[in-house]
Design a protein around this motif. Structure first.
Motif, PDB file in Angstrom:
ATOM      1  N   SER A  74       1.000  -0.996   0.448  1.00  0.00           N
ATOM      2  CA  SER A  74      -0.194   0.133   0.228  1.00  0.00           C
ATOM      3  C   SER A  74       0.985   0.983   0.518  1.00  0.00           C
ATOM      4  O   SER A  74       1.788   1.559   1.186  1.00  0.00           O
ATOM      5  CB  SER A  74      -1.120   0.165   1.203  1.00  0.00           C
ATOM      6  OG  SER A  74      -2.103  -0.978   1.620  1.00  0.00           O
ATOM      7  N   TRP A 108      -7.278  -0.651   2.457  1.00  0.00           N
ATOM      8  CA  TRP A 108      -7.717   0.011   3.962  1.00  0.00           C
ATOM      9  C   TRP A 108      -8.968   0.816   3.520  1.00  0.00           C
ATOM     10  O   TRP A 108      -9.180   1.523   2.414  1.00  0.00           O
ATOM     11  CB  TRP A 108      -6.145   1.312   3.509  1.00  0.00           C
ATOM     12  CG  TRP A 108      -5.365  -1.040   4.150  1.00  0.00           C
ATOM     13  CD1 TRP A 108      -4.254  -0.231   3.103  1.00  0.00           C
ATOM     14  CD2 TRP A 108      -4.227  -0.551   5.439  1.00  0.00           C
ATOM     15  NE1 TRP A 108      -3.365  -1.121   3.673  1.00  0.00           N
ATOM     16  CE2 TRP A 108      -3.367  -1.130   5.276  1.00  0.00           C
ATOM     17  CE3 TRP A 108      -5.367   0.206   6.666  1.00  0.00           C
ATOM     18  CZ2 TRP A 108      -2.992  -1.707   6.598  1.00  0.00           C
ATOM     19  CZ3 TRP A 108      -4.295  -0.994   7.627  1.00  0.00           C
ATOM     20  CH2 TRP A 108      -3.085  -0.861   7.626  1.00  0.00           C
ATOM     21  N   THR A 109      -9.519   1.044   5.084  1.00  0.00           N
ATOM     22  CA  THR A 109     -10.672   1.925   4.957  1.00  0.00           C
ATOM     23  C   THR A 109     -10.317   3.131   6.036  1.00  0.00           C
ATOM     24  O   THR A 109     -10.099   2.966   7.346  1.00  0.00           O
ATOM     25  CB  THR A 109     -12.423   0.925   5.456  1.00  0.00           C
ATOM     26  OG1 THR A 109     -12.231   0.247   4.358  1.00  0.00           O
ATOM     27  CG2 THR A 109     -13.551   2.086   5.309  1.00  0.00           C
ATOM     28  N   ALA A 140     -11.816   6.509   8.564  1.00  0.00           N
ATOM     29  CA  ALA A 140     -12.719   7.243   9.315  1.00  0.00           C
ATOM     30  C   ALA A 140     -11.959   7.968  10.108  1.00  0.00           C
ATOM     31  O   ALA A 140     -10.583   7.739  11.311  1.00  0.00           O
ATOM     32  CB  ALA A 140     -13.128   5.949  10.245  1.00  0.00           C
ATOM     33  N   ASP A 175      -5.540   9.953   2.562  1.00  0.00           N
ATOM     34  CA  ASP A 175      -4.761   9.611   1.133  1.00  0.00           C
ATOM     35  C   ASP A 175      -4.478  10.784   0.312  1.00  0.00           C
ATOM     36  O   ASP A 175      -5.211  11.098  -0.526  1.00  0.00           O
ATOM     37  CB  ASP A 175      -5.799   8.802   0.694  1.00  0.00           C
ATOM     38  CG  ASP A 175      -5.020   7.629  -0.073  1.00  0.00           C
ATOM     39  OD1 ASP A 175      -4.088   7.682  -0.678  1.00  0.00           O
ATOM     40  OD2 ASP A 175      -6.269   7.524  -1.284  1.00  0.00           O
ATOM     41  N   TRP A 206      -7.653   4.142  10.789  1.00  0.00           N
ATOM     42  CA  TRP A 206      -7.441   2.861   8.442  1.00  0.00           C
ATOM     43  C   TRP A 206      -7.727   1.930   9.397  1.00  0.00           C
ATOM     44  O   TRP A 206      -6.491   1.504  10.571  1.00  0.00           O
ATOM     45  CB  TRP A 206      -5.868   3.393   8.461  1.00  0.00           C
ATOM     46  CG  TRP A 206      -5.760   5.066   7.858  1.00  0.00           C
ATOM     47  CD1 TRP A 206      -5.644   6.385   7.715  1.00  0.00           C
ATOM     48  CD2 TRP A 206      -6.505   4.825   6.288  1.00  0.00           C
ATOM     49  NE1 TRP A 206      -5.590   7.074   6.720  1.00  0.00           N
ATOM     50  CE2 TRP A 206      -6.081   5.981   5.821  1.00  0.00           C
ATOM     51  CE3 TRP A 206      -7.603   4.435   5.476  1.00  0.00           C
ATOM     52  CZ2 TRP A 206      -6.208   7.024   4.982  1.00  0.00           C
ATOM     53  CZ3 TRP A 206      -7.269   4.830   3.831  1.00  0.00           C
ATOM     54  CH2 TRP A 206      -6.836   6.072   3.559  1.00  0.00           C
ATOM     55  N   THR A 207      -8.365   0.676   8.400  1.00  0.00           N
ATOM     56  CA  THR A 207      -8.392  -0.629   9.152  1.00  0.00           C
ATOM     57  C   THR A 207      -8.319  -1.572   8.374  1.00  0.00           C
ATOM     58  O   THR A 207      -9.030  -0.966   6.839  1.00  0.00           O
ATOM     59  CB  THR A 207     -10.211  -0.833   9.446  1.00  0.00           C
ATOM     60  OG1 THR A 207     -11.316  -0.144   8.924  1.00  0.00           O
ATOM     61  CG2 THR A 207     -10.187   0.451  11.225  1.00  0.00           C
ATOM     62  N   PHE A 208      -8.096  -2.719   7.734  1.00  0.00           N
ATOM     63  CA  PHE A 208      -7.644  -3.531   6.962  1.00  0.00           C
ATOM     64  C   PHE A 208      -8.097  -4.745   6.798  1.00  0.00           C
ATOM     65  O   PHE A 208      -8.874  -5.440   8.385  1.00  0.00           O
ATOM     66  CB  PHE A 208      -6.284  -3.527   6.533  1.00  0.00           C
ATOM     67  CG  PHE A 208      -5.835  -4.789   5.669  1.00  0.00           C
ATOM     68  CD1 PHE A 208      -6.324  -4.247   3.978  1.00  0.00           C
ATOM     69  CD2 PHE A 208      -5.169  -6.437   6.344  1.00  0.00           C
ATOM     70  CE1 PHE A 208      -6.353  -5.380   3.376  1.00  0.00           C
ATOM     71  CE2 PHE A 208      -6.032  -6.287   5.172  1.00  0.00           C
ATOM     72  CZ  PHE A 208      -5.935  -6.470   3.563  1.00  0.00           C
ATOM     73  N   SER A 263      -5.350  -2.787  12.527  1.00  0.00           N
ATOM     74  CA  SER A 263      -5.999  -1.192  12.376  1.00  0.00           C
ATOM     75  C   SER A 263      -4.983  -0.369  13.154  1.00  0.00           C
ATOM     76  O   SER A 263      -4.321  -0.611  13.801  1.00  0.00           O
ATOM     77  CB  SER A 263      -7.436  -1.299  13.503  1.00  0.00           C
ATOM     78  OG  SER A 263      -7.025  -1.498  15.234  1.00  0.00           O
TER      79      SER A 263
END
Length: 450
Positions: A35, A49-50, A52, A61, A85-87, A160
């Motif tokens: 990434s 990766w998300t 929030a 990003d 950021w969570t994966f 996370s």
């Protein structure tokens, strides 16, 4: 398999030094997902990766422009302020390791309030906390994190990265802006399941075309179907990709071929995939051609393994040496002199015989011969393929009574498919009322007189 990770400058707002991530040792049944920067340092996305963030915080990003993906918390943040950021590992996979080129800012020195950064592995049986950094009141020795982090030996459903404020009741985080910047993240995903293969068909044996064609369906749970491998005698011969640009090695310049820029890079299934092998691209002689399908993690399932070309004999591979030095004969059955040309009346059936023997004079059984008829007008047709020798190495071929004058040509190949190794041509003259007989349209072309 060494998976090297390149670092990048985090920038003036974070850190100006170049971070070098240590190589990770790739294990069987795993693949690496890069990434923000690929293995060669080129900019990459953050697929998988998300982000929030609550009010007063940010999860941004900047990877497309060569920067990091980051977490920030501003001045005087409330106790509910949080960014993350969570994966989540794709279905059929687990997180086996993570490496980060990351740096924090705003944690150094004594603080009157609380900030916390955490890297967690979700679902990790031994506890999810991998690393953390917390502002402690009156902690004069607090320092920001700058060195790369490597966490192998995981078995997690996801990861996370979080940055949050938790001040004393009724107060705020009266700190300057704090951040966590990730220049490169490498997640190693474990994918234990090999592809499933079905509906395998050899659509062309290659015996006459010279091209072996195999068709199959396949499916995979995890990283997806990566490529088809062809091996000849156990050695790599050809690799063919099964997916789009995502399903490709992120750095072809290195030996590691299981590096991707997407967490689930390849398609879960293919239908009617065909693999073709041309015997002319192989070295002379018999071979074993094996077709495998491989997923993104290197798990491999064999589709088929067949001899191609194969020794032209119904026997063991050892017979190939006998075939290489074999003698091949053919003659018409007439008297004891084994003639190679005869004259017969129209309407008469003709028999020819022959044999294939090794250099010791011993007949070789199961050799296939092809029989061609060459007409007087020059047209050549395949009359019979697969005429086989018997136990004593002999064969018999009966010429129809409805033929005219022509040549009978028998050909012998050491391997099939393969070039003609030897041929024998016999001449058949058919007469009618004492004259050479030709069927309509088969007469030799008249030569022009000069």
């Amino acid at each position: 398999m060494s998976r090297s990770l390149l670092a990048g400058a985090l920038g003036a707002a974070t850190i100006s030094a170049v971070l070098a991530l240590a190589p990770s040792a790739g294990a069987a049944g795993t693949y690496d997902f890069y990434s923000c920067k690929g293995p060669n340092g080129s900019p990459a996305g953050v697929a998988g990766w998300t982000p929030a963030a609550t009010a007063g915080a940010g999860a941004t990003d900047g990877c497309a422009g060569g920067g990091p993906f980051s977490l920030t918390i501003g001045l005087n943040a409330a106790d509910t302020t949080r960014a993350a950021w969570t994966f989540a590992a794709p279905a059929g996979t687990r997180v086996a390791a993570v490496q980060l080129a990351r740096a924090t800012q705003g944690f150094a020195g004594a603080k009157a309030s609380r900030l916390s950064y955490e890297l967690n592995a979700d679902g990790q049986a031994s506890g999810g906390g991998l690393e953390s950094l917390t502002q402690l009141k009156d902690d004069q020795d607090q320092a920001d994190l700058t060195a790369p982090v490597s966490k192998p030996g995981l078995d997690a459903s996801g990861l996370s990265l979080s940055l949050r404020c938790f001040p004393s009741t009724g107060s705020t985080c009266a700190n300057p802006t704090a951040s966590v910047a990730v220049q490169q993240a490498v997640v190693t995903l474990k994918d234990p399941a090999a592809p499933t293969v079905g509906n395998v068909q050899q659509t062309d044996s290659g015996d006459t075309s010279g091209i072996l064609r195999t068709k199959f369906d396949a499916s995979d749970v995890g990283g997806g179907l990566y490529r088809v491998r062809t091996l000849v005698d156990g050695q790599p011969f050809l690799n063919e990709g099964l997916g789009d640009a995502n399903c490709a090695d992120a750095d072809p310049a290195t030996p590691d071929t299981n590096q991707f820029l997407s967490p689930q890079p390849c398609a879960p299934s293919v239908a009617g995939r065909e693999v073709a092998v041309d015997y002319r691209k192989l070295s002379p002689g018999p071979h074993t051609v094996q077709t495998d399908v491989q997923d993104a993690a290197g798990n491999t399932t064999t589709v088929s393994a067949v001899p191609f070309p194969k020794a032209n004999v119904d026997g063991t591979a050892a017979d190939y040496e006998r075939l290489r030095t074999a003698s091949f004969r053919a003659w018409f059955v007439k008297g004891k002199k084994h003639p190679r040309s005869i004259t017969v009346n129209v309407g008469r059936r003709t028999t020819l015989r022959g044999d294939v023997v090794d250099k010791k004079g011993k007949g070789i059984a199961g050799v296939r011969l092809d029989v061609y008829h060459v007409l007087a007008n020059g047209k050549k047709t395949l009359a019979k393929t697969g005429l086989k020798t018997r136990t004593n190495g002999r064969f018999t071929y009966i010429v129809s009574s409805r033929v005219d004058t022509r040549k009978i040509q028998l050909t012998y190949r050491i391997v099939r498919p393969g070039p003609i190794s030897n041929r024998r041509t016999l001449s058949l003259r058919v007469t009618k009322k004492g004259k050479t007989f030709y069927l309509p349209g088969n007469k030799p072309k008249a030569t022009k007189k000069r």
